[in-house]
Design an enzyme around this catalytic site. Structure first.
Site, PDB file in Angstrom:
ATOM      1  N   TYR A 108       1.206  -0.092   3.369  1.00 45.16           N
ATOM      2  CA  TYR A 108       2.058   1.309   3.642  1.00 45.16           C
ATOM      3  C   TYR A 108       1.512   2.126   2.992  1.00 45.16           C
ATOM      4  CZ  TYR A 108       5.950   4.623   3.779  1.00 45.16           C
ATOM      5  OH  TYR A 108       6.448   5.762   3.596  1.00 45.16           O
ATOM      6  N   GLU A 194       2.775   9.795   6.461  1.00 49.39           N
ATOM      7  CA  GLU A 194       2.938   8.505   6.521  1.00 49.39           C
ATOM      8  C   GLU A 194       1.934   7.775   7.599  1.00 49.39           C
ATOM      9  OE1 GLU A 194       7.036   6.232   6.130  1.00 49.39           O
ATOM     10  OE2 GLU A 194       6.414   6.009   8.400  1.00 49.39           O
TER      11      GLU A 194
END
Ligand code: ADP
Ligand code: MG
Length: 392
Positions: A108, A194
Site C-alpha cells: 500500500y 493512493e
C-alpha cells in the site's frame, strides 16, 4: 473531486508509474473488442467511485475470452454494494478489462494531506490489497507514515528509506513511482494519490494494480483538464444541481432538511437536531453572499428529496439580509406549488440578525404555512417533533 480507477491509472502513467494493460468498456461491443485485444487470463473491474469492490464482487477473474465476455456482460448494469457505497449501492456503468498479473507481494502506498500535522504525508505498508483503515485497526505498527517537507520535496533518500523498510527489491523502480506520485499530487492539486495495491510481480516488476486519486475542489479552476474527468453519474443528482448554484450541499440519511447560511451554523444546526433526537437530511450552506435565486434553488433541492419530512431554515443575517432570504423562500414555495400542486412539508424558520423584522413580516404575510421561531433550540425541537409525527 473523485475520479475512476481507469482515469487515475492513466494519470499515473503520464507521471511514469507502470500500470498493467487495460481497456475501458461501456457496452457489449466494447467488451468484445477489449477482450480480443488483451491476452487471457483477464481481471474485470467495475468502475464505480468506491473502494472494496473486490469483496463486493466487483473484481472478477476470467480464464478464457468467452468467460471474460460473459462475466463482463453480467457485471455491467449490476448494482454493487460495497462498504463505501451505502445500502443503496452503485450501478456499474463502466468496466475496466485488464490483463491478469502474477503477484508476488502487494503493498500500500499513498500521498495524502495530514490535517493534524498540517503537512503532506507519505504513507506505506507491506499489508497491501486491503483497505488501509483495516490495516490501521488490525496492525497499526505495519503502517509507515513520513511527513514530506514541502521545501525539500520527495528526494531519493526519503523513498530509499521507505523501500528498505518495505523490503522492496526494485529500489530504483520504487523511487520513480514515489517521485511520479508526488509530482502528480503537487501539479494537479490533489488531496490524495493512493496505489493499493502496488504489486511486485513474480518477474520482480513493480506495477500499480489499483489507484485512487482525489482533487481539491477549490483548485479545480486551475485544472480544466481535471474538471473534465468528473463523472456526473457518480454524483448524487441533488449535489450536482447544488454545484451549479455554488451551494455547499451534502446529502445525508435523515428526515430534517436544513437550509443554513455559514458552515459553522450549518454544523451547529445538524448537532442540535441530533441533540433533540432527530436526523438531518443534508448539510446545506447557502453561503454569505446569497441571492434570492440561490435560496430558491436550495429550497427546490430540499423539496425534491422525498426523505425530507420537515424543512428547517436557520439564518443568521450578517452579510446576507433576512428579507432577501424570506423573499427567496416565498418565491421558491410559490413556484414549486404551481408546478407540483402542493407543498405539504412543514417549514420551520428562524431568522435573526439584519432585517429579521422585515424578513419575518414577509413570511407572516405570505399566507404560507410557515412556523416562525426566534430561538434555535425551539426551532430545532419543533422540527424534530414534526419529523417524528410524519413517521407515525
Ligand atoms: P478494490 O480495492 O476496489 O477491492 P482492487 O483493484 O484493489 O479493487 O482489486 C482487489 C484485489 O484483486 C487486489 O488486491 C489484487 O489482489 C487483485 N487484482 C486486481 N487486479 C488484478 C490483476 N490485474 N491481476 C491479478 N490480481 C488482481
Ligand atoms: Mg484496491
Amino acid at each position: 473531486m473523485k475520479i475512476h480507477e481507469y482515469q487515475a491509472k492513466t494519470l499515473l502513467k503520464e507521471y511514469g508509474v507502470p500500470i498493467n494493460k487495460g481497456i475501458l468498456a461501456e457496452n457489449s461491443d466494447d467488451i468484445s473488442s477489449a477482450v480480443k485485444s488483451l491476452s487471457p487470463p483477464y481481471v474485470i473491474k467495475a468502475q464505480i467511485h468506491s473502494g472494496g469492490r473486490g469483496k463486493a464482487g466487483g473484481v472478477k477473474i476470467a480464464n478464457t475470452p468467452g468467460e471474460a465476455i460473459s462475466i463482463s456482460n453480467d457485471l455491467l448494469g449490476k448494482t454493487l454494494i460495497t462498504k463505501q457505497t451505502g445500502p443503496q449501492g452503485r450501478i456499474v456503468k463502466k468496466l475496466l478489462i485488464t490483463e491478469c498479473v502474477d503477484i508476488n507481494k502487494e503493498y500500500y502506498i499513498s500521498i495524502a494531506l495530514d490535517p493534524g500535522k498540517s503537512c503532506i504525508a507519505f504513507v506505506a505498508s507491506g499489508a497491501g490489497g486491503i483497505e488501509i483503515e483495516e490495516t490501521a485497526a488490525k496492525s497499526p505498527d505495519s503502517i509507515i507514515s513520513k511527513n514530506i517537507d514541502i521545501k525539500i520535496g520527495v528526494r531519493d533518500y526519503f523513498l530509499r528509506n521507505i523501500a528498505s523498510k518495505l523490503e522492496i527489491k526494485d529500489v530504483s523502480g520504487f523511487i520513480r513511482i514515489g517521485r511520479g506520485m508526488y509530482d502528480l499530487f503537487l501539479q494537479k492539486d490533489c488531496s490524495m494519490v493512493e496505489i493499493n495495491p502496488l504489486v511486485e510481480t513474480t518477474d520482480g516488476e513493480l506495477i500499480a494494480l489499483d489507484a485512487k486519486v482525489t482533487f481539491d475542489d477549490n483548485a479545480l479552476f486551475r485544472h480544466p483538464d481535471v474538471a473534465e474527468l468528473c463523472d456526473i453519474n457518480e454524483i448524487d443528482p441533488k449535489e450536482a444541481e447544488a454545484q451549479k448554484y455554488s451551494l455547499n450541499y451534502v446529502a445525508l440519511d435523515g428526515s430534517v432538511g436544513c437550509m443554513v447560511n455559514g458552515a459553522g451554523l450549518a454544523m451547529a444546526t445538524m448537532d442540535i437536531i441530533n441533540a433533540f433526537g432527530g436526523k438531518p437530511a443534508n448539510f446545506l450552506d447557502v453561503g454569505g453572499n446569497t441571492t434570492g435565486d440561490s435560496v430558491a434553488e436550495a429550497f427546490k433541492i430540499l423539496l425534491s428529496d422525498s426523505k425530507v419530512k420537515v424543512i428547517f431554515v436557520n439564518i443568521f443575517g450578517g452579510i446576507v439580509k433576512c428579507d432577501i432570504i424570506a423573499n427567496g423562500i416565498v418565491n421558491a414555495i410559490k413556484s414549486y406549488k404551481s408546478s407540483c400542486e402542493m407543498v405539504d412539508v412543514p417549514i420551520v424558520v428562524r431568522l435573526v440578525g439584519n432585517n429579521s423584522k422585515e424578513g419575518n413580516e414577509i413570511l407572516n404575510e405570505s399566507g404560507l404555512n410557515i412556523i416562525s421561531k426566534t430561538l434555535m433550540a425551539d426551532a430545532a425541537k419543533a422540527c424534530v417533533l414534526l419529523s417524528q409525527e410524519s413517521l407515525e
